[in-house]
Design a protein around this motif. Structure first.
Motif, PDB file in Angstrom:
ATOM      1  N   ALA A   7       6.642 -37.218 -10.322  1.00 49.81           N
ATOM      2  CA  ALA A   7       6.564 -35.747 -10.656  1.00 49.81           C
ATOM      3  C   ALA A   7       5.643 -35.142  -9.651  1.00 49.81           C
ATOM      4  N   MET A   8       4.676 -35.732  -9.246  1.00 47.90           N
ATOM      5  CA  MET A   8       3.909 -35.166  -8.037  1.00 47.90           C
ATOM      6  C   MET A   8       4.458 -34.987  -6.939  1.00 47.90           C
ATOM      7  N   THR A   9       4.984 -36.240  -6.557  1.00 49.34           N
ATOM      8  CA  THR A   9       6.135 -35.943  -5.446  1.00 49.34           C
ATOM      9  C   THR A   9       7.048 -34.890  -5.259  1.00 49.34           C
ATOM     10  N   GLY A  10       7.652 -34.530  -6.628  1.00 49.21           N
ATOM     11  CA  GLY A  10       8.659 -33.393  -6.879  1.00 49.21           C
ATOM     12  C   GLY A  10       7.878 -32.254  -6.687  1.00 49.21           C
ATOM     13  N   PHE A  11       6.694 -32.176  -7.193  1.00 48.41           N
ATOM     14  CA  PHE A  11       5.886 -30.942  -7.233  1.00 48.41           C
ATOM     15  C   PHE A  11       5.646 -30.308  -5.690  1.00 48.41           C
ATOM     16  N   ILE A  12       5.083 -31.624  -4.917  1.00 46.44           N
ATOM     17  CA  ILE A  12       4.957 -31.126  -3.371  1.00 46.44           C
ATOM     18  C   ILE A  12       6.002 -31.026  -2.750  1.00 46.44           C
ATOM     19  N   THR A  13       7.173 -31.553  -3.104  1.00 42.23           N
ATOM     20  CA  THR A  13       8.630 -31.290  -2.365  1.00 42.23           C
ATOM     21  C   THR A  13       8.845 -29.725  -2.525  1.00 42.23           C
ATOM     22  N   LEU A  14       8.684 -29.357  -3.884  1.00 39.62           N
ATOM     23  CA  LEU A  14       8.884 -28.041  -4.195  1.00 39.62           C
ATOM     24  C   LEU A  14       8.241 -27.010  -3.409  1.00 39.62           C
ATOM     25  N   LEU A  15       6.687 -27.459  -3.459  1.00 41.58           N
ATOM     26  CA  LEU A  15       6.070 -26.649  -2.676  1.00 41.58           C
ATOM     27  C   LEU A  15       6.221 -26.362  -1.059  1.00 41.58           C
ATOM     28  N   ILE A  16       6.705 -27.547  -0.615  1.00 41.16           N
ATOM     29  CA  ILE A  16       7.136 -27.498   1.089  1.00 41.16           C
ATOM     30  C   ILE A  16       8.260 -26.608   1.036  1.00 41.16           C
ATOM     31  N   LEU A  17       9.269 -26.814   0.085  1.00 43.85           N
ATOM     32  CA  LEU A  17      10.621 -25.919   0.155  1.00 43.85           C
ATOM     33  C   LEU A  17      10.286 -24.493   0.013  1.00 43.85           C
ATOM     34  N   LEU A  18       9.425 -24.140  -0.836  1.00 46.84           N
ATOM     35  CA  LEU A  18       8.769 -22.811  -0.975  1.00 46.84           C
ATOM     36  C   LEU A  18       8.293 -22.038   0.189  1.00 46.84           C
ATOM     37  N   ILE A  19       7.199 -22.855   0.707  1.00 48.10           N
ATOM     38  CA  ILE A  19       6.573 -22.455   1.920  1.00 48.10           C
ATOM     39  C   ILE A  19       7.303 -22.444   3.168  1.00 48.10           C
ATOM     40  N   ALA A  20       8.335 -23.330   3.236  1.00 44.43           N
ATOM     41  CA  ALA A  20       9.521 -23.157   4.307  1.00 44.43           C
ATOM     42  C   ALA A  20      10.527 -22.135   4.111  1.00 44.43           C
ATOM     43  N   SER A  21      10.759 -21.628   2.954  1.00 44.34           N
ATOM     44  CA  SER A  21      11.657 -20.696   2.553  1.00 44.34           C
ATOM     45  C   SER A  21      11.135 -19.359   2.954  1.00 44.34           C
ATOM     46  N   VAL A  27      10.803 -15.300   9.767  1.00 46.09           N
ATOM     47  CA  VAL A  27      11.367 -15.721  10.926  1.00 46.09           C
ATOM     48  C   VAL A  27      12.782 -15.504  11.299  1.00 46.09           C
ATOM     49  N   GLU A  28      13.604 -15.971  10.442  1.00 43.93           N
ATOM     50  CA  GLU A  28      15.076 -15.803  10.797  1.00 43.93           C
ATOM     51  C   GLU A  28      15.874 -14.660  10.151  1.00 43.93           C
ATOM     52  N   GLY A  29      15.276 -14.123   9.161  1.00 47.89           N
ATOM     53  CA  GLY A  29      15.801 -13.193   8.164  1.00 47.89           C
ATOM     54  C   GLY A  29      16.107 -11.926   9.240  1.00 47.89           C
ATOM     55  N   LYS A  30      15.144 -11.505  10.041  1.00 49.97           N
ATOM     56  CA  LYS A  30      15.371 -10.466  10.960  1.00 49.97           C
ATOM     57  C   LYS A  30      16.439 -10.648  11.942  1.00 49.97           C
ATOM     58  N   VAL A  31      16.655 -11.773  12.623  1.00 50.29           N
ATOM     59  CA  VAL A  31      17.607 -12.371  13.578  1.00 50.29           C
ATOM     60  C   VAL A  31      18.919 -12.316  12.907  1.00 50.29           C
ATOM     61  N   GLN A  32      19.119 -13.405  11.865  1.00 46.93           N
ATOM     62  CA  GLN A  32      20.491 -13.727  11.236  1.00 46.93           C
ATOM     63  C   GLN A  32      20.514 -13.049   9.790  1.00 46.93           C
ATOM     64  N   PRO A  33      20.394 -11.634   9.687  1.00 48.42           N
ATOM     65  CA  PRO A  33      20.200 -11.093   8.122  1.00 48.42           C
ATOM     66  C   PRO A  33      21.485 -11.686   7.243  1.00 48.42           C
ATOM     67  N   GLU A  34      22.388 -11.971   7.992  1.00 46.44           N
ATOM     68  CA  GLU A  34      23.794 -12.385   7.125  1.00 46.44           C
ATOM     69  C   GLU A  34      23.597 -13.871   6.742  1.00 46.44           C
ATOM     70  N   LYS A  35      22.613 -14.472   7.221  1.00 50.75           N
ATOM     71  CA  LYS A  35      22.618 -15.979   7.080  1.00 50.75           C
ATOM     72  C   LYS A  35      21.479 -16.294   6.139  1.00 50.75           C
ATOM     73  N   PHE A  36      20.212 -15.511   6.594  1.00 49.33           N
ATOM     74  CA  PHE A  36      19.032 -15.690   5.555  1.00 49.33           C
ATOM     75  C   PHE A  36      18.892 -14.299   5.151  1.00 49.33           C
ATOM     76  N   PRO A  37      19.510 -13.698   4.155  1.00 50.03           N
ATOM     77  CA  PRO A  37      19.543 -12.293   3.748  1.00 50.03           C
ATOM     78  C   PRO A  37      18.273 -12.271   2.641  1.00 50.03           C
ATOM     79  N   ASN A  38      17.800 -13.436   2.092  1.00 49.11           N
ATOM     80  CA  ASN A  38      16.652 -13.274   1.051  1.00 49.11           C
ATOM     81  C   ASN A  38      15.964 -14.498   0.979  1.00 49.11           C
ATOM     82  N   ILE A  39      15.020 -14.808   0.297  1.00 49.13           N
ATOM     83  CA  ILE A  39      14.373 -15.793   0.127  1.00 49.13           C
ATOM     84  C   ILE A  39      15.016 -16.986  -0.667  1.00 49.13           C
ATOM     85  N   LEU A  40      15.918 -16.761  -1.707  1.00 47.26           N
ATOM     86  CA  LEU A  40      16.727 -17.728  -2.202  1.00 47.26           C
ATOM     87  C   LEU A  40      17.620 -18.251  -1.222  1.00 47.26           C
TER      88      LEU A  40
END
Lengths: 265, 265, 265, 265
Positions: free
Chosen positions: C158-172, C178-191
């Motif tokens: 579960a701890m590994t899962g939690f760390i993974t989720l945190l890394i995913l959130l930070i990366a998103s 970073v990319e949202g401005k350059v490729q708004p059609e591919k990275f339109p929102n955090i989801l």
């Protein structure tokens, strides 16, 4: 003679705790890293000419330093590689693994002045100097441990490699017959199928070649699933290897230090 | 009779240290590898006709050698597969695993002369000869160890496989309902969804099919994450298997230090 | 009453060695598998109408069999789920895990006759019957072992899962800026960035979204590398879990069976 | 003073079993999670203005709560961070890891009122509050165990990282020379080749860059295969680490069965 001793202490890494020595070691390491970054940056066409000139100057500077270091090592070769005669010592050093690495790292720079072929692709040899970094004492034991485990499990790992190769070959042969007729431009020959097979088994999956027939997709699915096992096998072997090393360290002969008898009779 | 003995020593691999024997073994192995390379090269249309003719000649040559080897093995079958009668020995050899492999490797070459169907796809049988390579003594114990570990953990690994299959099925069924309506050309039926599921779970991800709806992406993410666990499970099982083998070797008997008897009677 | 006993012996799996019982078990299993294949085939539009009719007939047939089996289980509920009253036994069975599975597997077939909504998506419930297969004794212990290891290492995983989720959130979050401005059609929102993050961390990499800026590529590289660690952590935890189980089995109290003393005092 | 004690008990997590305390802890946690979801939802342009206003209101609400919590923590700083003077306690808290996390999580909200730059990208700092969740006692020991294993195997893992980097560099240098000439738009410089190398070694394989020459495909295949080893090495190291931890727990002292003294003095 005193200077020679100093040079010897300087170029022989990690063995002496003197401050001078550490500074020398870290300077050479920093130079290796910066030199690599310089080569990478130089390859970018967008870099403007001012920076480019600086990068070339830096490259010349670092190669000069590496050359001096190499000459110093030749100078003290009779101390680092003791031999009956001075010449033999130098030959011994030049053909030692680190001697070859050091020469290869500077040679590509000088060769164009002698012969007129484009040897830029030899710049990759510069990277070999990175192996010098491994001499740092702290990481040396880790590298040795990893090396020992791989060495110990050599045959098992080779066997895994052999099985993998066989699976790749079988998949390529099958795919050539299955997809080769439908997508002749993507699977034109068995070698191209091998490229697909390796991209699938390692689960890279670039997406440049993929099956479109039902049978092809089935084979692909099998190969990808086998890929998981192909990861599991060496991982299991290496895990067991590391565990074995730890256990050996813990119970080497398993003698009791107090009464001298083995703890497991 | 003396010649027969020599042939027997020649074709039986790894058992005798004679130089002649080793040369024979490595020649056959080299021939197997070269033969495979020849088949691969022949499939490349760009190869010019000169090389192509050479490749065909080489194929004929190698098949002749394999055929002679096969006949020699039949000739000494009464020594390698002792039986009451000579005929029984030959039958025993022909239907032994290695006998079948050897026949299958040469049969596809002769069949077209008898029946007139295109049997080129049978060339894959040539690869089976690779299994002969496994007879090399050095690798034999490694292969046996890997085989034993897999055999020992058979039910656990089968269970993992079953769970994986169930996850793939569930994902395919869900995806068909979710993405099938939006991308009917990419997810036209559950079988196509299964192809997507396997590409996602194994993390190959060619990129030919991928979800575009929010729910589809969510399912895809879950499957991909589960994929990590699917790698972790067999790896853990196999690691434990290899470790167990090492431990068993170390403490085969486990005697009690108090009374000297075995703890596992 | 005798018939009831026979039915009881029939539907209770794996416990008795009678031939009749084994045939019943394997028939039900075969039906579950064939039923699943029928659902998959029915989803393929290319299947012609003759086969389609057969598939529908087979589906009706198998659901009838499952229904009879369900009714039989209700009939013998007072023997499988002993309770003060017959009604209580039936209720106990219906709300037991396997009772619910069995009902859910046949319910989607009958519901359209009662209410007029499209419940085809409930066909996935049919897959739940697969869980019945797990009742086979031989695989039961393996499943239990895998379950125990996962349960034991629950918090670590579960701890590994939690760390993974945190890394995913930070990366998103980072990628959106970073990319949202350059490729708004591919990275339109955090989801959408989260979708990219999960495809990268699990190394699926469909290729539908990928960074094009230098900083985006750097983040992507870091996430992909972290992905290797994310595989290594649960694998290591599970390996240790399986090893621990094996060791526990071997040395449970570590008493010597001859003298009764512990072997490791 | 009594109120202060109550606040102290409230904000110090996990230590006391009071119901009030648990409610406070879980409320803050729920708020952290909901706050993160709100930020994610707000980034979606399709969200209609009604929900958007609610999300902004919720964000203001949660930041106010976090601010009150932060002020309360400052208020009881002399109890949580005992120091000679009250001011020193507050300074001690503010510059403690959790103090900094808490401040960074609320600061991005207030800054725009003071200075007029766009600081929206600082919203990522809000995620840092997630680290607070790790304070839950139950998961604390798991996190500690994972941390210890990684710490213990630090040098081995760093060595693996170093080897990986070297392989990536060598592959990039080679690929620049091999593919750079054929696909200058995809492999324009060594840095771009590094992007390809990392996507291949980690087996992500987006499919935006891939080799088309035979030599390039060969290098790619080698790198992808090496990637499997790169996963196997850290996994093996970490597995051994977890196993070592379990064993240490089991046999902490290892007494000699003959003389009763410790075998590792």
């Amino acid at each position: 003679m005193k200077l020679k001793h100093k040079i010897f202490h300087l170029v022989e890494k990690g063995s002496h705790g003197s401050k001078m020595n550490l500074i020398f070691d870290y300077s050479i390491m920093a130079l290796i890293i910066l030199n690599t970054i310089a080569i990478i940056l130089k390859s970018i066409p967008e870099i403007n000419s001012h920076i480019r000139i600086f990068l070339i100057e830096f490259e010349i500077f670092s190669v000069i330093i590496f050359s001096i270091e190499y000459l110093l090592r030749i100078y003290v070769a009779d101390m680092t590689h003791p031999s009956p005669s001075k010449t033999k010592s130098i030959v011994k050093f030049i053909f030692s693994p680190y001697g070859i690495i050091d020469l290869l790292a500077i040679l590509p720079f000088y060769l164009p002045f002698i012969i007129s072929i484009d040897l830029r692709f030899l710049r990759i040899l510069r990277l070999m100097r990175f192996l010098r970094l491994m001499k740092i004492n702290r990481y040396n034991s880790s590298l040795k441990l990893i090396g020992e485990v791989i060495k110990e499990k050599k045959t098992e790992l080779a066997m895994t490699g052999f099985i993998t190769l066989l699976i790749l070959l079988i998949a390529s042969f099958l795919m050539y017959d299955v997809e080769g007729k439908v997508q002749p431009e993507k699977f034109p020959n068995i070698l191209a199928c091998f490229w697909w097979a390796i991209a699938t088994l390692t689960t890279v999956g670039y997406g440049d070649v993929y099956p479109i027939t039902a049978l092809g997709k089935f084979i692909s699915g099998v190969i990808a699933t086998v890929g998981i096992g192909i990861v599991a096998l060496p991982t299991g072997i290496i895990s067991a290897g590391f565990m074995g090393k730890i256990e050996n360290k813990k119970n080497p002969v398993q003698k009791c230090p107090h009464c001298g008898k083995n703890t497991q009779p």
